[in-house]
Design a protein around this motif. Structure first.
Motif, short mmCIF file in Angstrom:
data_model
loop_
_atom_site.label_atom_id
_atom_site.label_comp_id
_atom_site.label_asym_id
_atom_site.label_seq_id
_atom_site.Cartn_x
_atom_site.Cartn_y
_atom_site.Cartn_z
N LEU A 72 -8.37 21.00 27.26
CA LEU A 72 -9.32 19.97 27.69
C LEU A 72 -8.64 18.98 28.63
O LEU A 72 -9.21 18.63 29.68
CB LEU A 72 -9.87 19.24 26.47
CG LEU A 72 -10.74 18.01 26.78
CD1 LEU A 72 -12.01 18.42 27.51
CD2 LEU A 72 -11.05 17.24 25.52
N LEU A 73 -7.45 18.53 28.28
CA LEU A 73 -6.75 17.57 29.14
C LEU A 73 -6.46 18.17 30.51
O LEU A 73 -6.58 17.48 31.54
CB LEU A 73 -5.47 17.10 28.46
CG LEU A 73 -5.63 16.38 27.12
CD1 LEU A 73 -4.27 16.00 26.55
CD2 LEU A 73 -6.53 15.17 27.25
N GLU A 74 -6.09 19.44 30.54
CA GLU A 74 -5.84 20.10 31.82
C GLU A 74 -7.12 20.22 32.64
O GLU A 74 -7.09 20.06 33.87
CB GLU A 74 -5.21 21.47 31.58
CG GLU A 74 -3.78 21.36 31.07
CD GLU A 74 -3.18 22.68 30.63
OE1 GLU A 74 -1.94 22.77 30.57
OE2 GLU A 74 -3.94 23.63 30.32
N MET A 75 -8.24 20.46 31.99
CA MET A 75 -9.52 20.48 32.70
C MET A 75 -9.81 19.11 33.32
O MET A 75 -10.23 19.01 34.48
CB MET A 75 -10.65 20.88 31.75
CG MET A 75 -10.65 22.34 31.35
SD MET A 75 -11.86 22.70 30.04
CE MET A 75 -13.41 22.22 30.83
N LEU A 76 -9.58 18.05 32.56
CA LEU A 76 -9.83 16.71 33.08
C LEU A 76 -8.91 16.40 34.26
O LEU A 76 -9.33 15.80 35.25
CB LEU A 76 -9.64 15.68 31.98
CG LEU A 76 -10.64 15.76 30.81
CD1 LEU A 76 -10.28 14.74 29.74
CD2 LEU A 76 -12.06 15.54 31.30
N LEU A 77 -7.66 16.83 34.16
CA LEU A 77 -6.73 16.62 35.26
C LEU A 77 -7.15 17.39 36.51
O LEU A 77 -6.84 16.97 37.64
CB LEU A 77 -5.32 17.04 34.84
CG LEU A 77 -4.65 16.14 33.80
CD1 LEU A 77 -3.35 16.76 33.30
CD2 LEU A 77 -4.40 14.75 34.36
N ASP A 78 -7.84 18.50 36.31
CA ASP A 78 -8.32 19.30 37.45
C ASP A 78 -9.69 18.84 37.95
O ASP A 78 -10.28 19.49 38.82
CB ASP A 78 -8.39 20.78 37.06
CG ASP A 78 -7.03 21.45 37.10
OD1 ASP A 78 -6.06 20.81 37.55
OD2 ASP A 78 -6.92 22.62 36.68
#
Length: 221
Positions: free
Chosen positions: A152-158
């Motif tokens: 989820l955090l990686e999705m938000l960063l992207d």
């Protein structure tokens, strides 16, 4: 037809549901300390302790100052609840939800196994990608898989849509503490300030997370 009979009473114990409930919450408030938490987060902490049986949980509980109002406002507006595990979803008390909110878990979606295989990740992480169409303004509840929180955090960063609030309480010995630290550092490190609640270290779990959701869904204990 067999008529069930209660066994003879051999032990002295409280067996009235309402009395058990009231006594449990009174015990928590008597034994736990809530210093350092936002004032409106006390009910959240009480329910999380109730779901875990650990009065010292507050020592590791981190609650963003806007978590409670942000999550309550989103739920009252009909936001969905996105869960990483079916145990989190089934732990939500439907009668507490203010707007008959959808409680969704995509772990058993037929697309998940292929995504997990293609990406060389866990099914829990792959399922999080299926949240994206419902992610904006949602309340996220991760109580099982550290890989789900990292994903989820990686999705938000992207650049994925931002949820209204994140309950990030995965449990375990591999990645749990690290994923929760990444959540608490998200605003400082990357400028993405999403209200959250988490528990430092290895502790967490589905019961604790669904208890937090039930507290956010309705202010009354």
């Amino acid at each position: 037809m067999n008529v069930l009979g209660r066994p003879r009473r051999h032990y002295d114990y409280l067996d009235n549901g309402q009395e058990i409930y009231a006594d449990s919450f009174a015990t928590i408030r008597r034994e736990a300390r809530f210093d350092g938490l936002p004032a409106e987060a006390e009910t959240l902490a009480v329910r999380m302790i109730h779901g875990s049986g650990q009065v010292d949980l507050v020592d590791d509980l981190v609650v963003h100052p806007r978590l409670v109002p942000a999550a309550r406002q989103a739920l009252e507006a009909g936001a969905p609840i996105l869960c990483d595990a079916t145990m989190v979803a089934t732990g939500v008390t439907a009668s507490r939800l203010p707007a008959r909110n959808d409680v969704l878990c995509f772990l058993n979606d037929p697309r998940v196994p292929a995504l997990a295989r293609d990406w060389s990740t866990t099914r829990s992480a792959a399922a999080v990608s299926l949240w994206e169409p419902r992610l904006a303004g949602a309340v996220v509840a991760i109580g099982n898989a550290p890989t789900a929180l990292f994903h989820l955090l990686e999705m938000l960063l992207d650049g994925a849509p931002r949820p209204a609030a994140i309950l990030g309480c995965p449990v375990g010995f591999v990645g749990a503490a690290e994923s929760k630290q990444a959540l608490t550092d998200l605003a400082a490190d990357h400028g993405i300030d999403v209200p959250y609640a988490t528990v430092r270290g290895r502790r967490g779990g589905s019961a604790m997370t669904s208890s937090a959701l039930n507290a956010l869904a309705q202010e009354a204990e």
